[in-house]
Design a protein around this motif. Structure first.
Motif, mmCIF file in Angstrom:
data_model
loop_
_atom_site.group_PDB
_atom_site.id
_atom_site.type_symbol
_atom_site.label_atom_id
_atom_site.label_comp_id
_atom_site.label_asym_id
_atom_site.label_seq_id
_atom_site.Cartn_x
_atom_site.Cartn_y
_atom_site.Cartn_z
ATOM 1 N N HIS A 175 0.815 -1.213 0.000
ATOM 2 C CA HIS A 175 0.000 0.000 0.000
ATOM 3 C C HIS A 175 0.856 1.273 0.000
ATOM 4 C CE1 HIS A 175 -3.124 2.788 1.302
ATOM 5 N NE2 HIS A 175 -2.349 3.114 2.312
ATOM 6 N N SER B 118 -5.608 4.562 -1.847
ATOM 7 C CA SER B 118 -6.780 4.382 -0.997
ATOM 8 C C SER B 118 -7.808 5.450 -1.332
ATOM 9 C CB SER B 118 -6.382 4.506 0.477
ATOM 10 O OG SER B 118 -7.520 4.613 1.303
ATOM 11 N N ASN C 115 -4.476 -1.309 0.632
ATOM 12 C CA ASN C 115 -5.008 -2.037 1.792
ATOM 13 C C ASN C 115 -6.406 -2.584 1.523
ATOM 14 O OD1 ASN C 115 -2.733 -1.625 3.316
ATOM 15 N ND2 ASN C 115 -3.519 0.208 4.332
#
Length: 117
Positions: free
Chosen positions: A31, A60, A84
């Motif tokens: 991530h 994200s 994630n």
């Protein structure tokens, strides 16, 4: 005593070989936190596009939006990572606007970059 014929053994050997994972694949980096960029590792040509995809500051949807990539824009993919959320994300430069950012690969033509960050 039963004799095994070579023709009966070969399919089993071939299937076993397929079950062995390839060691040559390079895993994607983890991530990318908000505010994280990446260098241009993907030497692919332009001609990629997105249709109204947010370019984010990290991999994200919780990261800020740097800009929006449209189908009329020229995009230069740099590399990809796995967020994630389990999705792959491509870091790219929008050559039409000059904005860089992360876009989820399912929103990009060609499924995003194939080069890990």
């Amino acid at each position: 005593m039963m004799k095994l014929r070579l023709a009966a053994i070969l399919p089993a050997v071939a299937m076993a070989a397929l079950a062995v994972p390839m060691a040559t694949a390079t895993p994607a980096a983890a991530h990318a936190n908000c505010g994280t960029g990446a260098s241009d590792k993907d030497g692919g040509s332009w001609g990629k596009w997105a249709d109204g995809a947010n370019q984010r500051s990290g991999s994200s949807t919780g990261c800020g939006i740097n800009g929006v990539a449209y189908s009329t824009h020229r995009l230069d993919y740099h590399c990809y990572t796995v967020g994630n959320d389990g999705y792959s994300w491509t870091y790219l430069r929008n050559d039409s606007t000059g904005v860089t950012g992360w876009v989820r690969d399912d929103l990009l033509s060609n499924g995003g970059s194939y080069t890990p960050c």
